[in-house]
Design a protein around this motif. Structure first.
Motif, mmCIF file in Angstrom:
data_model
loop_
_atom_site.group_PDB
_atom_site.id
_atom_site.type_symbol
_atom_site.label_atom_id
_atom_site.label_comp_id
_atom_site.label_asym_id
_atom_site.label_seq_id
_atom_site.Cartn_x
_atom_site.Cartn_y
_atom_site.Cartn_z
ATOM 1 N N LYS A 57 0.848 -1.188 0.000
ATOM 2 C CA LYS A 57 0.000 0.000 0.000
ATOM 3 C C LYS A 57 0.887 1.242 0.000
ATOM 4 C CE LYS A 57 -4.359 1.050 2.019
ATOM 5 N NZ LYS A 57 -5.285 0.748 3.102
ATOM 6 N N ASN A 58 0.763 2.054 -1.014
ATOM 7 C CA ASN A 58 1.550 3.283 -1.148
ATOM 8 C C ASN A 58 3.056 3.024 -1.066
ATOM 9 O OD1 ASN A 58 -0.817 4.825 -1.344
ATOM 10 N ND2 ASN A 58 -0.958 4.998 0.872
ATOM 11 N N GLY A 59 3.499 1.935 -1.665
ATOM 12 C CA GLY A 59 4.920 1.622 -1.688
ATOM 13 C C GLY A 59 5.469 1.018 -0.404
ATOM 14 N N GLN A 60 4.595 0.690 0.557
ATOM 15 C CA GLN A 60 5.012 0.111 1.838
ATOM 16 C C GLN A 60 4.272 -1.203 2.072
ATOM 17 O OE1 GLN A 60 7.222 1.563 4.087
ATOM 18 N NE2 GLN A 60 7.586 3.147 2.561
ATOM 19 N N TRP A 61 4.929 -2.161 2.724
ATOM 20 C CA TRP A 61 4.272 -3.408 3.085
ATOM 21 C C TRP A 61 3.461 -3.184 4.351
ATOM 22 C CZ3 TRP A 61 3.760 -6.924 -0.357
ATOM 23 C CH2 TRP A 61 4.729 -7.125 -1.322
ATOM 24 N N VAL A 62 2.178 -3.497 4.314
ATOM 25 C CA VAL A 62 1.267 -3.303 5.438
ATOM 26 C C VAL A 62 0.731 -4.660 5.863
ATOM 27 C CG1 VAL A 62 -0.863 -2.188 6.197
ATOM 28 C CG2 VAL A 62 0.626 -1.034 4.565
ATOM 29 N N LYS A 63 0.756 -4.911 7.160
ATOM 30 C CA LYS A 63 0.269 -6.185 7.680
ATOM 31 C C LYS A 63 -1.258 -6.174 7.703
ATOM 32 C CE LYS A 63 1.339 -7.532 12.066
ATOM 33 N NZ LYS A 63 1.963 -8.223 13.172
ATOM 34 N N HIS A 64 -1.868 -7.200 7.130
ATOM 35 C CA HIS A 64 -3.326 -7.350 7.119
ATOM 36 C C HIS A 64 -3.654 -8.622 7.866
ATOM 37 C CE1 HIS A 64 -7.298 -8.333 5.349
ATOM 38 N NE2 HIS A 64 -7.454 -7.035 5.485
ATOM 39 N N GLY A 65 -4.228 -8.510 9.042
ATOM 40 C CA GLY A 65 -4.498 -9.686 9.866
ATOM 41 C C GLY A 65 -3.223 -10.136 10.563
ATOM 42 N N VAL A 66 -3.031 -11.451 10.640
ATOM 43 C CA VAL A 66 -1.847 -12.031 11.279
ATOM 44 C C VAL A 66 -1.170 -12.955 10.266
ATOM 45 C CG1 VAL A 66 -0.990 -13.330 13.256
ATOM 46 C CG2 VAL A 66 -3.065 -11.969 13.487
ATOM 47 N N PRO A 67 -0.312 -12.403 9.401
ATOM 48 C CA PRO A 67 0.337 -13.220 8.379
ATOM 49 C C PRO A 67 1.251 -14.276 8.999
ATOM 50 C CG PRO A 67 0.736 -10.878 7.990
ATOM 51 C CD PRO A 67 0.071 -10.998 9.298
ATOM 52 N N SER A 68 1.294 -15.439 8.394
ATOM 53 C CA SER A 68 2.150 -16.514 8.886
ATOM 54 C C SER A 68 3.567 -16.399 8.339
ATOM 55 C CB SER A 68 1.554 -17.871 8.509
ATOM 56 O OG SER A 68 1.448 -17.969 7.111
ATOM 57 N N THR A 69 3.775 -15.492 7.403
ATOM 58 C CA THR A 69 5.100 -15.303 6.810
ATOM 59 C C THR A 69 5.665 -13.954 7.257
ATOM 60 O OG1 THR A 69 4.132 -14.298 4.845
ATOM 61 C CG2 THR A 69 4.522 -16.672 4.767
ATOM 62 N N PRO A 70 6.986 -13.839 7.270
ATOM 63 C CA PRO A 70 7.575 -12.534 7.617
ATOM 64 C C PRO A 70 7.326 -11.516 6.506
ATOM 65 C CG PRO A 70 9.286 -14.096 7.009
ATOM 66 C CD PRO A 70 8.005 -14.861 7.034
ATOM 67 N N GLU A 85 10.815 -8.852 1.750
ATOM 68 C CA GLU A 85 11.948 -7.933 1.657
ATOM 69 C C GLU A 85 11.888 -7.182 0.330
ATOM 70 O OE1 GLU A 85 15.732 -9.407 2.695
ATOM 71 O OE2 GLU A 85 14.936 -10.657 4.312
ATOM 72 N N GLY A 86 12.435 -6.016 0.327
ATOM 73 C CA GLY A 86 12.454 -5.223 -0.886
ATOM 74 C C GLY A 86 11.228 -4.335 -1.000
ATOM 75 N N LYS A 87 11.232 -3.541 -2.049
ATOM 76 C CA LYS A 87 10.134 -2.610 -2.277
ATOM 77 C C LYS A 87 8.928 -3.342 -2.866
ATOM 78 C CE LYS A 87 12.943 1.453 -2.917
ATOM 79 N NZ LYS A 87 13.148 2.668 -3.666
ATOM 80 N N CYS A 88 7.782 -2.752 -2.662
ATOM 81 C CA CYS A 88 6.576 -3.327 -3.266
ATOM 82 C C CYS A 88 6.082 -2.384 -4.356
ATOM 83 C CB CYS A 88 5.497 -3.581 -2.216
ATOM 84 S SG CYS A 88 4.848 -2.099 -1.425
ATOM 85 N N ALA A 89 5.353 -2.933 -5.290
ATOM 86 C CA ALA A 89 4.806 -2.163 -6.399
ATOM 87 C C ALA A 89 3.319 -2.451 -6.511
ATOM 88 C CB ALA A 89 5.521 -2.527 -7.695
ATOM 89 N N TRP A 90 2.593 -1.568 -7.167
ATOM 90 C CA TRP A 90 1.136 -1.688 -7.252
ATOM 91 C C TRP A 90 0.697 -3.021 -7.837
ATOM 92 C CZ3 TRP A 90 -1.320 -2.594 -11.819
ATOM 93 C CH2 TRP A 90 -0.579 -2.384 -12.969
ATOM 94 N N TRP A 91 1.448 -3.575 -8.773
ATOM 95 C CA TRP A 91 1.041 -4.797 -9.467
ATOM 96 C C TRP A 91 1.150 -6.037 -8.588
ATOM 97 C CZ3 TRP A 91 5.190 -7.955 -9.450
ATOM 98 C CH2 TRP A 91 6.442 -7.364 -9.380
ATOM 99 N N GLN A 92 1.837 -5.967 -7.449
ATOM 100 C CA GLN A 92 1.975 -7.142 -6.592
ATOM 101 C C GLN A 92 0.661 -7.508 -5.899
ATOM 102 O OE1 GLN A 92 5.556 -5.600 -4.683
ATOM 103 N NE2 GLN A 92 6.517 -7.538 -5.201
ATOM 104 N N ASN A 93 -0.239 -6.558 -5.754
ATOM 105 C CA ASN A 93 -1.545 -6.842 -5.155
ATOM 106 C C ASN A 93 -2.675 -6.691 -6.156
ATOM 107 O OD1 ASN A 93 -0.625 -7.481 -2.606
ATOM 108 N ND2 ASN A 93 -0.647 -5.357 -1.936
#
Length: 64
Positions: free
Chosen positions: A35-48, A51-59
């Protein structure tokens, strides 16, 4: 085979399919969202956190 028995058999086969579809659709309840170039936790993810930047196309989910 009477009509009532046919309906019961159809329901027995359709219900598991419906439950599987619902499970697949709801799998992303606990995930990392870009979200807006930052990784945001939604709920309680089982994975860490990824790493790295995120982009709009990843979601990007065209069918949701």
């Amino acid at each position: 085979m009477n009509k009532r028995l046919k309906v019961i058999i159809i329901i027995i086969f359709i219900l598991p399919v419906i439950f599987m579809i619902m499970r697949i659709i709801s799998m992303e309840e606990d995930a990392w969202i870009c979200k807006n170039g930052q990784w945001v936790k939604h709920g309680v993810p089982s994975t860490p956190m990824p790493e790295g930047k995120c982009a709009w196309w990843q979601n990007f989910k065209p069918f949701k």
